[in-house]
Structures are given as C-alpha cells and as structure tokens.
Scaffold this active site. Structure first.
Site, mmCIF file in Angstrom:
data_model
loop_
_atom_site.group_PDB
_atom_site.id
_atom_site.type_symbol
_atom_site.label_atom_id
_atom_site.label_comp_id
_atom_site.label_asym_id
_atom_site.label_seq_id
_atom_site.Cartn_x
_atom_site.Cartn_y
_atom_site.Cartn_z
ATOM 1 N N CYS A 7 7.231 28.938 63.825
ATOM 2 C CA CYS A 7 6.068 29.769 64.061
ATOM 3 C C CYS A 7 6.046 31.297 63.897
ATOM 4 C CB CYS A 7 5.244 29.608 65.434
ATOM 5 S SG CYS A 7 4.447 28.166 66.019
ATOM 6 N N ASP A 30 15.609 27.189 52.730
ATOM 7 C CA ASP A 30 16.461 26.820 54.119
ATOM 8 C C ASP A 30 17.778 28.044 54.057
ATOM 9 O OD1 ASP A 30 17.122 24.153 55.794
ATOM 10 O OD2 ASP A 30 18.663 25.579 55.684
ATOM 11 N N ASN A 95 13.450 15.190 59.928
ATOM 12 C CA ASN A 95 14.259 14.754 61.020
ATOM 13 C C ASN A 95 13.260 14.849 62.031
ATOM 14 O OD1 ASN A 95 16.593 14.551 59.454
ATOM 15 N ND2 ASN A 95 16.892 16.623 59.590
ATOM 16 N N GLY A 101 18.309 13.932 64.200
ATOM 17 C CA GLY A 101 19.027 15.061 63.753
ATOM 18 C C GLY A 101 18.093 16.311 63.704
ATOM 19 N N HIS A 106 9.467 22.318 65.121
ATOM 20 C CA HIS A 106 8.458 22.525 64.493
ATOM 21 C C HIS A 106 8.378 21.885 63.183
ATOM 22 C CE1 HIS A 106 5.102 25.698 63.043
ATOM 23 N NE2 HIS A 106 5.275 24.885 62.134
ATOM 24 N N HIS A 108 8.691 19.859 59.991
ATOM 25 C CA HIS A 108 9.005 20.699 58.532
ATOM 26 C C HIS A 108 9.577 19.449 57.739
ATOM 27 C CE1 HIS A 108 12.545 21.050 61.367
ATOM 28 N NE2 HIS A 108 13.427 20.736 60.099
ATOM 29 N N HIS A 110 11.920 18.487 54.440
ATOM 30 C CA HIS A 110 12.998 19.168 53.586
ATOM 31 C C HIS A 110 12.650 18.887 52.266
ATOM 32 C CE1 HIS A 110 16.136 20.081 56.986
ATOM 33 N NE2 HIS A 110 15.076 19.441 57.351
#
Ligand code: 5GP
Ligand code: ZN
Length: 122
Positions: A7, A30, A95, A101, A106, A108, A110
């Site tokens: 956030c 990342d 995840n 994991g 929040h 997301h 990948h």
C-alpha cells in the site's frame, strides 16, 4: 492499510521501480529478483491474499492477470510461436498464506522470466 508495504508503494510513500500504472493497478520490479525479469503486479486497493477475494473482485483479478502478457511483451519475455514451436515465456505466480510462501500480505502477481529460458522454482 497503514502498515502495508505494498500500500505504501502504491501511494508512493515508499519508492519502487514502477514499470506500469493505471487507476487500479501498479507494476514494479521485485527488489530481490529471481530472474532477469521479475515484476510484481498489485491492485492499488488492499486485499491481503487471494483467499480474501470475493465475487466483487473477479473483474479486478481478470485485469491483474491480463497485465502479465502485456508486461512480459514489454520486458522481452513474451511467448512467441515460431516455426519450431513456442519460444520465450515467463512464469506467473501468486503465493497465498504461510504455506504458500507469501511474505507480503497485499495481493500480488509475480511475473518471472527473461531473455533466456528460465524455469526455476519460487
Ligand atoms: P511473496 O513471497 O509475498 O509472494 O513475495 C514478496 C516479494 O516482494 C518478494 O519477491 C520480495 O523480494 C519482494 N519485496 C519485498 N519487499 C520489497 C520492497 O520493498 N520493494 C520491492 N520492489 N519488492 C519487495
Ligand atoms: Zn496493502
């Protein structure tokens, strides 16, 4: 959410290498990449995990996933259908929870890939 890292990234209180932004979504690199391309796509609205989504999030989830091939294309890891079959590509991963994991609570997505084929686990 006051104490949520993503956030804070969404509201620009914490810097990130942003690669895409619209009213609803943000994508950024990342900080600890697992491959040459490692992007995170988030909804700006706080949803802790995929298991916290409801029917009202269905359209948002569709738009979140739909960003993956667009970003992959822009970062050189699209799937290309050549004469010898598909080439390139990327991994999409969400995840969820401790057993999944998840480290940042929040939601997301990948997007992990790169110019060279990459098939690592994450
Ligand atoms: P998770 O394990 O929750 O699915 O993934 C969280 C990801 O967020 C990890 O790949 C981690 O490297 C990344 N990450 C953690 N903190 C930061 C940060 O402050 N900035 C960025 N850009 N990525 C972060
Ligand atoms: Zn959040």
């Amino acid at each position: 959410m006051d104490n949520c890292l993503f956030c804070k990234i969404a509201s620009k209180k914490i810097p990130a290498s942003v690669v895409y932004e619209d009213e609803e979504m943000l994508a950024f690199k990342d900080i600890n990449p697992a491959a040459p391309v490692h992007l995170l796509v988030i909804p700006k609205v706080h949803v802790a995990t995929l298991s916290d989504t409801t029917a009202e999030h269905t359209a948002m989830l569709g738009r979140l996933l739909a960003l993956a091939p667009k970003l992959a294309e822009e970062h050189g890891c699209a799937v290309v259908h050549g004469p010898d079959g598909p080439q390139g590509g990327y991994k999409t991963l969400i995840n969820s929870g401790p057993n999944g994991g998840q480290e940042v609570y929040h939601l997301h997505l990948h997007v992990i890939g790169g110019p060279k084929p990459w098939s690592g686990q994450r």
